[in-house]
Design a protein around this motif. Structure first.
Motif, PDB file in Angstrom:
ATOM      1  N   LEU A  29       0.839  -1.201   0.000  1.00 14.76           N
ATOM      2  CA  LEU A  29       0.000   0.000   0.000  1.00 14.76           C
ATOM      3  C   LEU A  29       0.877   1.256   0.000  1.00 14.76           C
ATOM      4  O   LEU A  29       0.594   2.214  -0.731  1.00 14.76           O
ATOM      5  N   THR A  30       1.941   1.235   0.770  1.00 16.84           N
ATOM      6  CA  THR A  30       2.874   2.369   0.787  1.00 16.84           C
ATOM      7  C   THR A  30       3.514   2.553  -0.587  1.00 16.84           C
ATOM      8  O   THR A  30       3.622   3.686  -1.084  1.00 16.84           O
ATOM      9  N   ALA A  31       3.918   1.459  -1.213  1.00 15.70           N
ATOM     10  CA  ALA A  31       4.509   1.544  -2.554  1.00 15.70           C
ATOM     11  C   ALA A  31       3.505   2.098  -3.550  1.00 15.70           C
ATOM     12  O   ALA A  31       3.847   2.930  -4.401  1.00 15.70           O
ATOM     13  N   LEU A  32       2.258   1.662  -3.449  1.00 14.80           N
ATOM     14  CA  LEU A  32       1.211   2.150  -4.340  1.00 14.80           C
ATOM     15  C   LEU A  32       0.988   3.651  -4.157  1.00 14.80           C
ATOM     16  O   LEU A  32       0.880   4.402  -5.139  1.00 14.80           O
ATOM     17  N   MET A  33       0.964   4.097  -2.916  1.00 17.51           N
ATOM     18  CA  MET A  33       0.781   5.526  -2.656  1.00 17.51           C
ATOM     19  C   MET A  33       1.957   6.336  -3.187  1.00 17.51           C
ATOM     20  O   MET A  33       1.751   7.416  -3.749  1.00 17.51           O
ATOM     21  N   ASP A  34       3.159   5.821  -3.062  1.00 15.08           N
ATOM     22  CA  ASP A  34       4.344   6.512  -3.592  1.00 15.08           C
ATOM     23  C   ASP A  34       4.274   6.643  -5.113  1.00 15.08           C
ATOM     24  O   ASP A  34       4.568   7.702  -5.670  1.00 15.08           O
ATOM     25  N   ILE A  35       3.881   5.568  -5.772  1.00 19.73           N
ATOM     26  CA  ILE A  35       3.759   5.593  -7.233  1.00 19.73           C
ATOM     27  C   ILE A  35       2.680   6.590  -7.650  1.00 19.73           C
ATOM     28  O   ILE A  35       2.887   7.403  -8.555  1.00 19.73           O
ATOM     29  N   ASP A  36       1.533   6.532  -6.985  1.00 20.38           N
ATOM     30  CA  ASP A  36       0.448   7.458  -7.325  1.00 20.38           C
ATOM     31  C   ASP A  36       0.851   8.909  -7.098  1.00 20.38           C
ATOM     32  O   ASP A  36       0.520   9.788  -7.904  1.00 20.38           O
ATOM     33  N   ASP A  37       1.584   9.160  -6.024  1.00 21.96           N
ATOM     34  CA  ASP A  37       2.066  10.522  -5.754  1.00 21.96           C
ATOM     35  C   ASP A  37       3.007  11.000  -6.856  1.00 21.96           C
ATOM     36  O   ASP A  37       2.920  12.146  -7.314  1.00 21.96           O
ATOM     37  N   GLU A  38       3.902  10.132  -7.287  1.00 19.89           N
ATOM     38  CA  GLU A  38       4.839  10.513  -8.338  1.00 19.89           C
ATOM     39  C   GLU A  38       4.111  10.763  -9.656  1.00 19.89           C
ATOM     40  O   GLU A  38       4.413  11.719 -10.372  1.00 19.89           O
ATOM     41  N   MET A  39       3.130   9.920  -9.961  1.00 20.97           N
ATOM     42  CA  MET A  39       2.357  10.109 -11.189  1.00 20.97           C
ATOM     43  C   MET A  39       1.571  11.424 -11.142  1.00 20.97           C
ATOM     44  O   MET A  39       1.502  12.152 -12.129  1.00 20.97           O
ATOM     45  N   GLU A  40       1.006  11.717  -9.987  1.00 21.21           N
ATOM     46  CA  GLU A  40       0.259  12.962  -9.813  1.00 21.21           C
ATOM     47  C   GLU A  40       1.185  14.170  -9.971  1.00 21.21           C
ATOM     48  O   GLU A  40       0.826  15.157 -10.614  1.00 21.21           O
ATOM     49  N   GLU A  41       2.364  14.094  -9.408  1.00 18.96           N
ATOM     50  CA  GLU A  41       3.338  15.184  -9.509  1.00 18.96           C
ATOM     51  C   GLU A  41       3.763  15.401 -10.964  1.00 18.96           C
ATOM     52  O   GLU A  41       3.879  16.533 -11.428  1.00 18.96           O
ATOM     53  N   MET A  42       3.969  14.307 -11.677  1.00 17.20           N
ATOM     54  CA  MET A  42       4.321  14.415 -13.095  1.00 17.20           C
ATOM     55  C   MET A  42       3.196  15.080 -13.889  1.00 17.20           C
ATOM     56  O   MET A  42       3.451  15.915 -14.754  1.00 17.20           O
ATOM     57  N   GLU A  43       1.967  14.716 -13.571  1.00 20.94           N
ATOM     58  CA  GLU A  43       0.817  15.306 -14.261  1.00 20.94           C
ATOM     59  C   GLU A  43       0.711  16.800 -13.972  1.00 20.94           C
ATOM     60  O   GLU A  43       0.454  17.604 -14.871  1.00 20.94           O
ATOM     61  N   LYS A  44       0.940  17.183 -12.721  1.00 23.14           N
ATOM     62  CA  LYS A  44       0.914  18.603 -12.364  1.00 23.14           C
ATOM     63  C   LYS A  44       1.980  19.375 -13.123  1.00 23.14           C
ATOM     64  O   LYS A  44       1.741  20.482 -13.600  1.00 23.14           O
ATOM     65  N   ASN A  45       3.168  18.794 -13.217  1.00 23.46           N
ATOM     66  CA  ASN A  45       4.273  19.456 -13.914  1.00 23.46           C
ATOM     67  C   ASN A  45       3.987  19.594 -15.399  1.00 23.46           C
ATOM     68  O   ASN A  45       4.387  20.578 -16.017  1.00 23.46           O
ATOM     69  N   GLN A  46       3.304  18.630 -15.991  1.00 31.62           N
ATOM     70  CA  GLN A  46       2.946  18.714 -17.405  1.00 31.62           C
ATOM     71  C   GLN A  46       1.928  19.824 -17.644  1.00 31.62           C
ATOM     72  O   GLN A  46       1.948  20.474 -18.678  1.00 31.62           O
ATOM     73  N   ASN A  47       1.049  20.026 -16.684  1.00 25.29           N
ATOM     74  CA  ASN A  47      -0.012  21.013 -16.835  1.00 25.29           C
ATOM     75  C   ASN A  47       0.372  22.385 -16.290  1.00 25.29           C
ATOM     76  O   ASN A  47      -0.448  23.290 -16.241  1.00 25.29           O
ATOM     77  N   SER A  48       1.616  22.522 -15.897  1.00 26.23           N
ATOM     78  CA  SER A  48       2.082  23.784 -15.318  1.00 26.23           C
ATOM     79  C   SER A  48       2.078  24.877 -16.387  1.00 26.23           C
ATOM     80  O   SER A  48       2.539  24.673 -17.503  1.00 26.23           O
ATOM     81  N   PRO A  49       1.591  26.067 -16.052  1.00 29.40           N
ATOM     82  CA  PRO A  49       1.595  27.169 -17.012  1.00 29.40           C
ATOM     83  C   PRO A  49       3.000  27.602 -17.397  1.00 29.40           C
ATOM     84  O   PRO A  49       3.215  28.216 -18.422  1.00 29.40           O
TER      85      PRO A  49
END
Length: 53
Positions: A29-49
């Motif tokens: 579960l911890t590994a899954l949360m880490d992966i999801d956090d990294e994916m979310e961060e990557m998505e935010k960076n892609q959508n950054s103005p």
């Protein structure tokens, strides 16, 4: 293969392990949360103005 594809593959492996390995569920579960956090961060960076020109 880019980082997002690697994370998706790793996420699938972790989900399988989470379902099958009851003893180490907290670890998976911890590994899954880490992966999801990294994916979310990557998505935010892609959508950054700041990235858009």
């Amino acid at each position: 293969m880019n980082r997002a594809e690697i994370l998706r593959m790793e996420r699938e492996k972790v989900l399988t392990n989470f379902k099958e390995d009851n003893v180490n569920r907290a670890k998976w579960l911890t590994a899954l949360m880490d992966i999801d956090d990294e994916m979310e961060e990557m998505e935010k960076n892609q959508n950054s103005p700041f990235d858009q020109n």
